[in-house]
Motif scaffolding. Sequence first.
Motif, PDB file in Angstrom:
ATOM      1  N   LEU A   1      -3.883   4.393  -3.649  1.00  8.94           N
ATOM      2  CA  LEU A   1      -3.815   3.339  -2.643  1.00  8.94           C
ATOM      3  C   LEU A   1      -5.212   2.840  -2.280  1.00  8.94           C
ATOM      4  N   GLN A   2      -6.196   3.739  -2.299  1.00 11.08           N
ATOM      5  CA  GLN A   2      -7.564   3.348  -1.969  1.00 11.08           C
ATOM      6  C   GLN A   2      -8.155   2.406  -3.016  1.00 11.08           C
ATOM      7  N   THR A   3      -7.559   2.364  -4.204  1.00 13.32           N
ATOM      8  CA  THR A   3      -8.049   1.443  -5.233  1.00 13.32           C
ATOM      9  C   THR A   3      -7.572   0.013  -4.992  1.00 13.32           C
ATOM     10  N   VAL A   4      -6.621  -0.145  -4.079  1.00 17.16           N
ATOM     11  CA  VAL A   4      -6.107  -1.478  -3.749  1.00 17.16           C
ATOM     12  C   VAL A   4      -6.958  -2.054  -2.623  1.00 17.16           C
ATOM     13  N   ASP A   5      -7.684  -3.109  -2.921  1.00 15.25           N
ATOM     14  CA  ASP A   5      -8.585  -3.716  -1.944  1.00 15.25           C
ATOM     15  C   ASP A   5      -8.167  -5.162  -1.708  1.00 15.25           C
ATOM     16  N   ILE A   6      -7.568  -5.415  -0.551  1.00 18.94           N
ATOM     17  CA  ILE A   6      -7.121  -6.762  -0.190  1.00 18.94           C
ATOM     18  C   ILE A   6      -7.952  -7.212   1.001  1.00 18.94           C
ATOM     19  N   ASN A   7      -8.680  -8.286   0.837  1.00 18.48           N
ATOM     20  CA  ASN A   7      -9.609  -8.708   1.882  1.00 18.48           C
ATOM     21  C   ASN A   7      -9.343 -10.151   2.284  1.00 18.48           C
ATOM     22  N   VAL A   8      -8.630 -10.314   3.400  1.00 18.43           N
ATOM     23  CA  VAL A   8      -8.440 -11.635   3.986  1.00 18.43           C
ATOM     24  C   VAL A   8      -9.353 -11.698   5.202  1.00 18.43           C
ATOM     25  N   GLN A   9     -10.421 -12.441   5.095  1.00 24.16           N
ATOM     26  CA  GLN A   9     -11.433 -12.439   6.142  1.00 24.16           C
ATOM     27  C   GLN A   9     -10.957 -13.185   7.382  1.00 24.16           C
ATOM     28  N   THR A  10     -11.164 -12.557   8.521  1.00 24.77           N
ATOM     29  CA  THR A  10     -10.887 -13.176   9.815  1.00 24.77           C
ATOM     30  C   THR A  10     -12.213 -13.333  10.547  1.00 24.77           C
ATOM     31  N   VAL A  11     -12.489 -14.542  10.998  1.00 27.10           N
ATOM     32  CA  VAL A  11     -13.750 -14.796  11.698  1.00 27.10           C
ATOM     33  C   VAL A  11     -13.684 -14.161  13.081  1.00 27.10           C
ATOM     34  N   ARG A  12     -14.625 -13.247  13.364  1.00 26.23           N
ATOM     35  CA  ARG A  12     -14.665 -12.544  14.649  1.00 26.23           C
ATOM     36  C   ARG A  12     -16.090 -12.565  15.188  1.00 26.23           C
ATOM     37  N   ASP A  13     -16.205 -12.643  16.519  1.00 25.03           N
ATOM     38  CA  ASP A  13     -17.519 -12.468  17.127  1.00 25.03           C
ATOM     39  C   ASP A  13     -17.722 -10.979  17.406  1.00 25.03           C
ATOM     40  N   HIS A  14     -18.890 -10.614  17.925  1.00 23.71           N
ATOM     41  CA  HIS A  14     -19.205  -9.196  18.131  1.00 23.71           C
ATOM     42  C   HIS A  14     -18.224  -8.536  19.104  1.00 23.71           C
ATOM     43  N   SER A  15     -17.845  -9.260  20.142  1.00 23.96           N
ATOM     44  CA  SER A  15     -16.918  -8.711  21.129  1.00 23.96           C
ATOM     45  C   SER A  15     -15.556  -8.429  20.508  1.00 23.96           C
ATOM     46  N   GLN A  16     -15.081  -9.329  19.658  1.00 24.27           N
ATOM     47  CA  GLN A  16     -13.784  -9.148  18.998  1.00 24.27           C
ATOM     48  C   GLN A  16     -13.826  -7.991  18.009  1.00 24.27           C
ATOM     49  N   ILE A  17     -14.953  -7.817  17.341  1.00 24.90           N
ATOM     50  CA  ILE A  17     -15.108  -6.682  16.424  1.00 24.90           C
ATOM     51  C   ILE A  17     -15.041  -5.367  17.197  1.00 24.90           C
ATOM     52  N   ASP A  18     -15.738  -5.315  18.348  1.00 34.15           N
ATOM     53  CA  ASP A  18     -15.722  -4.100  19.171  1.00 34.15           C
ATOM     54  C   ASP A  18     -14.310  -3.795  19.664  1.00 34.15           C
ATOM     55  N   SER A  19     -13.591  -4.824  20.103  1.00 32.37           N
ATOM     56  CA  SER A  19     -12.223  -4.628  20.595  1.00 32.37           C
ATOM     57  C   SER A  19     -11.314  -4.107  19.490  1.00 32.37           C
ATOM     58  N   LEU A  20     -11.445  -4.674  18.292  1.00 30.65           N
ATOM     59  CA  LEU A  20     -10.613  -4.237  17.171  1.00 30.65           C
ATOM     60  C   LEU A  20     -10.916  -2.791  16.800  1.00 30.65           C
ATOM     61  N   ASN A  21     -12.183  -2.413  16.827  1.00 29.15           N
ATOM     62  CA  ASN A  21     -12.552  -1.029  16.505  1.00 29.15           C
ATOM     63  C   ASN A  21     -11.938  -0.047  17.500  1.00 29.15           C
ATOM     64  N   VAL A  22     -11.942  -0.411  18.782  1.00 30.75           N
ATOM     65  CA  VAL A  22     -11.343   0.457  19.801  1.00 30.75           C
ATOM     66  C   VAL A  22      -9.834   0.567  19.583  1.00 30.75           C
ATOM     67  N   ILE A  23      -9.189  -0.562  19.294  1.00 27.92           N
ATOM     68  CA  ILE A  23      -7.742  -0.566  19.052  1.00 27.92           C
ATOM     69  C   ILE A  23      -7.396   0.345  17.873  1.00 27.92           C
ATOM     70  N   ASN A  24      -8.132   0.213  16.785  1.00 27.73           N
ATOM     71  CA  ASN A  24      -7.871   1.051  15.605  1.00 27.73           C
ATOM     72  C   ASN A  24      -8.059   2.530  15.930  1.00 27.73           C
ATOM     73  N   HIS A  25      -9.073   2.832  16.737  1.00 24.84           N
ATOM     74  CA  HIS A  25      -9.315   4.226  17.128  1.00 24.84           C
ATOM     75  C   HIS A  25      -8.159   4.762  17.977  1.00 24.84           C
ATOM     76  N   LEU A  26      -7.673   3.961  18.913  1.00 24.41           N
ATOM     77  CA  LEU A  26      -6.574   4.391  19.782  1.00 24.41           C
ATOM     78  C   LEU A  26      -5.296   4.640  18.974  1.00 24.41           C
ATOM     79  N   ILE A  27      -5.029   3.772  17.999  1.00 23.32           N
ATOM     80  CA  ILE A  27      -3.834   3.957  17.170  1.00 23.32           C
ATOM     81  C   ILE A  27      -3.983   5.194  16.294  1.00 23.32           C
ATOM     82  N   ASP A  28      -5.181   5.405  15.753  1.00 28.40           N
ATOM     83  CA  ASP A  28      -5.416   6.602  14.941  1.00 28.40           C
ATOM     84  C   ASP A  28      -5.219   7.873  15.763  1.00 28.40           C
TER      85      ASP A  28
END
Length: 210
Positions: free
Chosen positions: A101-128
Amino acid sequence: MDIDETPENSVDTDRMGDDIPTVEYNKKSIEAMGRDELVTFLDGIDNRVEALRKEAMKLQEERDILLTRIDMLKNTDVLSNLKEADQEEINLHLQRINERLQTVDINVQTVRDHSQIDSLNVINHLIDEIIKFGDPIVKRKKCQEYLNACSSNDFQYTMSFSSIESTTVTFIDKKFEGHLLGCTLDDQKRIKKRLEALLNYMAQQIIMYD
């Protein structure tokens, strides 16, 4: 343990692209186009690009769901109930699947500012962190609260009180909601779908072990 390996929103790769409008290309006809015809032609390309992005995002969501299921298996107690030899066999099988599965790399870029990147990182951490919870009931409850933050009208708890026959109360994790609102709309949609898939999988696990 039987696990449905096909996510609800999986993509049929054999048919992928059937619904994407075809952009006709002919050099001579393009050279003869006027302004309005060129605009129409470019609109056709734009529609195809958008359709392509949607198909790629579906594949990306499917990959995320599979990764979540693998993580769930890694953090479940079900393997501890197996014999040592069986545990080793299952772990090796799980590792092989994860590596593929790690060999499958699908990259659909979403334009984010620094604040949105930080928010997404926190969300991913909380779900993990949910996946690592030991108690399946607590795990499901927290996942539900996160999902309520995505769509408070879709998922609710029903609680009974002695003075009231039945009252519907929606529990929302405010910390999660705050970071969610800091994400892009595309990320919010992906987060909701990821939580829906995770909650559905956990519900199946609870039924299996009842």
